[in-house]
Scaffold this active site. Sequence first.
Site, PDB file in Angstrom:
ATOM      1  N   CYS A 162      36.064 114.574  97.691  1.00  0.00           N
ATOM      2  CA  CYS A 162      35.331 114.783  98.937  1.00  0.00           C
ATOM      3  C   CYS A 162      34.189 113.799  99.148  1.00  0.00           C
ATOM      4  CB  CYS A 162      34.807 116.215  98.989  1.00  0.00           C
ATOM      5  SG  CYS A 162      36.126 117.429  98.784  1.00  0.00           S
ATOM      6  N   HIS A 301      25.831 118.064 102.052  1.00  0.00           N
ATOM      7  CA  HIS A 301      27.266 118.259 101.813  1.00  0.00           C
ATOM      8  C   HIS A 301      27.654 119.642 102.320  1.00  0.00           C
ATOM      9  CE1 HIS A 301      31.135 117.431 100.084  1.00  0.00           C
ATOM     10  NE2 HIS A 301      31.068 118.451  99.245  1.00  0.00           N
ATOM     11  N   GLU A 312      23.084 122.197  95.616  1.00  0.00           N
ATOM     12  CA  GLU A 312      22.549 121.102  96.438  1.00  0.00           C
ATOM     13  C   GLU A 312      21.096 121.368  96.813  1.00  0.00           C
ATOM     14  OE1 GLU A 312      23.881 118.254 100.179  1.00  0.00           O
ATOM     15  OE2 GLU A 312      24.892 120.177  99.894  1.00  0.00           O
ATOM     16  N   LYS A 333      29.491 120.452 108.448  1.00  0.00           N
ATOM     17  CA  LYS A 333      30.693 121.226 108.138  1.00  0.00           C
ATOM     18  C   LYS A 333      30.669 122.599 108.785  1.00  0.00           C
ATOM     19  CE  LYS A 333      31.715 118.932 103.725  1.00  0.00           C
ATOM     20  NZ  LYS A 333      30.552 118.011 103.692  1.00  0.00           N
ATOM     21  N   HIS A 338      35.515 121.429 106.419  1.00  0.00           N
ATOM     22  CA  HIS A 338      35.463 120.429 105.346  1.00  0.00           C
ATOM     23  C   HIS A 338      36.643 119.475 105.507  1.00  0.00           C
ATOM     24  CE1 HIS A 338      34.613 118.344 101.821  1.00  0.00           C
ATOM     25  NE2 HIS A 338      34.491 119.333 100.939  1.00  0.00           N
ATOM     26  N   PHE A 397      34.963 116.869  93.768  1.00  0.00           N
ATOM     27  CA  PHE A 397      35.533 117.315  92.507  1.00  0.00           C
ATOM     28  C   PHE A 397      35.549 116.138  91.528  1.00  0.00           C
ATOM     29  CE2 PHE A 397      38.442 120.915  94.333  1.00  0.00           C
ATOM     30  CZ  PHE A 397      37.319 121.698  94.522  1.00  0.00           C
TER      31      PHE A 397
END
Length: 411
Positions: A162, A301, A312, A333, A338, A397
Amino acid sequence: MRRAVITGLGVVSPIGNSIDEFWSNIENGNHGFSLGHWFPGQSEELNVFADVKDFDPSEYIDKKERRRVDIMSQYAVFAAKKALEDSGSDFSDIDPYKRGVIIGSGIGGIHTTEEQIQTYHNKGNGRVSVFTIPMMIGNMAAGVVAIKTGFKGVNYCPVSACSSGAHAVGEAFHAVKYGKADVVLAGGSEACRIGFSFAGFNNMHAVTRSTDPDRASIPFDKERSGFVLGDGAGILVIEEYEHAKARGAKIYAELAGYGATCDAYHETSPDPEGTGGAKAMEFAVKEAGVSFEQINYINAHGTSTVMNDKTETAAVKSAFGEHARNIVMNSTKSLTGHLLGAAGGVESVAVCLQMQHGLVHATKGLVVDDPECDLDNCKGENRRMVITGAVSNSLGFGGHNVSLCFLPVNK
């Protein structure tokens, strides 16, 4: 060291396939979520998804050609062409080997992959399409965009889940800064709207369990349960400043800093201390050469997963100290869902537009405060403000962390 500025934007997204439509929906707080069946004929369970609507690539890719170009690459071509049009130049005055394309994709042409594996098992090896390999590989978005534009310089595809699109933007920035390119088309593209993809994310409990589109992607909300999976592409024209100034280009923002780190912690879970994310932000701001106090906006994010949002938040506090309380933070998002490898590109577009319009959009759906996400997450209404410095975060990831630092242009 040379300066790099953003002079063109292009987007394909669940909230619009033009910059005007994309911005209108951001400004008005319109999300792009729908309720439907991911597994028709297999399950009656309803799920929320964020699909691209009314996409028509025929302006740039004819019907015959579309049969050999995966939808992921079609998104990239469309967004790149729109970004060039927005920039007002085809850059034919620049050596083609100083014109680059860097487009990230986390998964690549998975529509083609699934379709051709089924063909192989059901109809035999002789029926597998001759175009399978070039359609499924992730770098083909950058390759096809280069073919369509004549950009012959640096060309590749970062693959970092991502954070792929953000890595692409950061690497393009460095290519311009260090003189390897004078202009780069950069961003990310992803097209994962198939049941196979959803099943993978769903079975690892990454996607939301909500069946209410208004309460599905709700970053920083205490009731968040996962992200909404979506498709799209976001491409930016990153141009050397003196060239942009000489041609009288419209400049959205200066891209001034890029930080990239790894948690080195776990395949899918972020380091709960947020150390890697904090370092990425620190590196980006330091490269930009501004004080941490100049940053007053962060595009998080903000996936709407339990672990990401609180981690975060911890990372922002670690990077900015007490100043973190003075920063407005939101998550795009909450409107788009996403978009995986495309997220960093699309969210960079959103940052540039918010800087241009002097508006930070509200984090849609944020209603119930979470004490572990206790910064100013732009709850409720849009915020009218002059953005003196912005950071955009992307986390992937594998522990990948990317931060990009955008500044208003100081001529």
